[in-house]
Design an enzyme around this catalytic site. Sequence first.
Site, mmCIF file in Angstrom:
data_model
loop_
_atom_site.group_PDB
_atom_site.id
_atom_site.type_symbol
_atom_site.label_atom_id
_atom_site.label_comp_id
_atom_site.label_asym_id
_atom_site.label_seq_id
_atom_site.Cartn_x
_atom_site.Cartn_y
_atom_site.Cartn_z
ATOM 1 N N LYS A 69 0.848 -1.200 0.000
ATOM 2 C CA LYS A 69 0.000 0.000 0.000
ATOM 3 C C LYS A 69 0.881 1.247 0.000
ATOM 4 O O LYS A 69 1.920 1.281 0.689
ATOM 5 C CB LYS A 69 -0.891 -0.033 1.250
ATOM 6 N N SER A 91 -9.809 1.337 2.977
ATOM 7 C CA SER A 91 -8.980 2.155 2.113
ATOM 8 C C SER A 91 -7.896 1.390 1.355
ATOM 9 O O SER A 91 -7.355 1.906 0.384
ATOM 10 C CB SER A 91 -8.314 3.259 2.940
ATOM 11 N N SER A 104 -9.715 -1.117 7.196
ATOM 12 C CA SER A 104 -9.203 -0.941 5.831
ATOM 13 C C SER A 104 -8.486 -2.126 5.215
ATOM 14 O O SER A 104 -8.195 -2.102 4.025
ATOM 15 C CB SER A 104 -8.267 0.253 5.771
HETATM 16 N N1 GLN Z 1 -13.085 3.273 6.538
HETATM 17 C C1 GLN Z 1 -12.472 3.806 7.715
HETATM 18 C C2 GLN Z 1 -12.190 5.270 7.528
HETATM 19 O O1 GLN Z 1 -12.572 5.783 6.547
HETATM 20 C C3 GLN Z 1 -11.242 3.037 8.056
HETATM 21 C C4 GLN Z 1 -10.043 3.451 7.322
HETATM 22 C C5 GLN Z 1 -8.846 2.643 7.661
HETATM 23 O O2 GLN Z 1 -8.936 1.591 8.307
HETATM 24 N N2 GLN Z 1 -7.702 3.157 7.277
HETATM 25 O O3 GLN Z 1 -11.606 5.915 8.351
#
Ligand code: GLN
Length: 458
Positions: A56, A131, A155
């Site tokens: 990532k 994400s 994420s």
């Molecule tokens: N979907 C969550 C957010 O938007 C988690 C994001 C993540 O785990 N980086 O913050």
Amino acid sequence: MILLSLTIEELFGKNTIESSLNKILKSDKEINSVLRIEKVEGNRDGKYYGVPFLVKDNILIKGTKTTNASKMLENYDSPYTATAVEKLLKAGFSVIGKTNMDEFAMGNTNEKSAFGPVKNPRDISRVPGGSSGGSAAAVAAGYVPFSLGSDTGGSVRQPASFCGVVGFKPSYGMISRYGLTAFSSSLDQIGVFANNVKDVALVTEIMKGKDIKDSTTIKHNVNLTENLEFDLSKAKVCIPKIVYNEHIGEDIKEKFELSIKFLKDKRAKVDVIDLPELEYSVAVYYIVAPSEASSNLARFDGIRYGLRKEAPGLSEMYRSTRESGFGIEVKRRIMMGTFNLSSAYYDQYFAKAAKVRKLMSEKLYKVLNDYDVIVTPTSPVLPPKLGERLSPLEYYLMDIFTIPANLSGLPGISIPFGNINNLPFGVHFMGQKMKDEALLSFSNTFFEKASKELNINV
Ligand code: GLN
């Protein structure tokens, strides 16, 4: 589908770097999961030399850029390599590129990337989740046997569920965060995507460990790969009642019941328990995470990192840099966080959220003294269509089942459990803190037996 294709151990000795690169060149124009092919060769004497992986784009690797899928860091060269990646390179694995993501890891659909959305390889009209959507899609598309993501509120696990692969977030402290771009430091953890639980265990085992460069890391002495069998007839499993509430899709509930039936058929003890604390998890998360983010992202000021927009005067320069460098979701989070931390509202929001977080964590630790795992669906919804309009609330609610593991530091894993209308469905298991070996052996047994006996995930 390639779910039960070669494991990392089976790839051992075969050099698959070229064929991975060819697959990416062939298919990724459409999928857009890989932002850049960037090669960093693993140690030639390492056991796994010849096995490629993708990372990532919020994890630093010297010799690659780290953009966080943001215009703010579009041209930012990694000054050093994250500890977790360093260990994989030493074991022989080679980095072949960096993956797309929601900007600064804030999002659920990967549509918040400054470099275009990612398509779900299982249905290209749909999002891959976020994400870490690029890392999930890259494994689902068969480019690499595993990839790294980061998980602050789900994420890794949510995109794994949307793309039909395994996604694991270890206990907080298992893997060093040194070299991971900080979003919400008390929640962030590096996680792994792979086609099966064995590979996830292997990669985590190599990355884990105490690191003097991250004081929150904890020593863990049990080998995660040694015992991956679990006697399901002795398993104690609990389902929190919120799984049955109105926000959860009927199709999801139905499929979830089939996974529970499978466990019961294996003579596992399954109870439904009242865990009302979980109702507050999304609210708590969306105070804690933006607050920490507003502080962590203050460093992107046009002076120290990345983008600078020249303007007359220092304040104007800050303003114009942050105005043009950050996307809409990142700005929304920074504003919410700054508000929560402001002296007038600190007690009302941040301090209160911290208290609820503590209560929830204590309750979860207590429940996990009596049960091996807490089981829920990974996501309350199936992958939305690309561009589908969701309100911020609907959007944030997608994290309801994954957030509790981050708030309390517990390990969590998403396991593919077949399809609903040709779209992948994932089951989520949470286990005791720093007992990741137990969660992995339970999950591995569940995954292998369910895949084989129900003839799913193939
Ligand atoms: N979907 C969550 C957010 O938007 C988690 C994001 C993540 O785990 N980086 O913050």
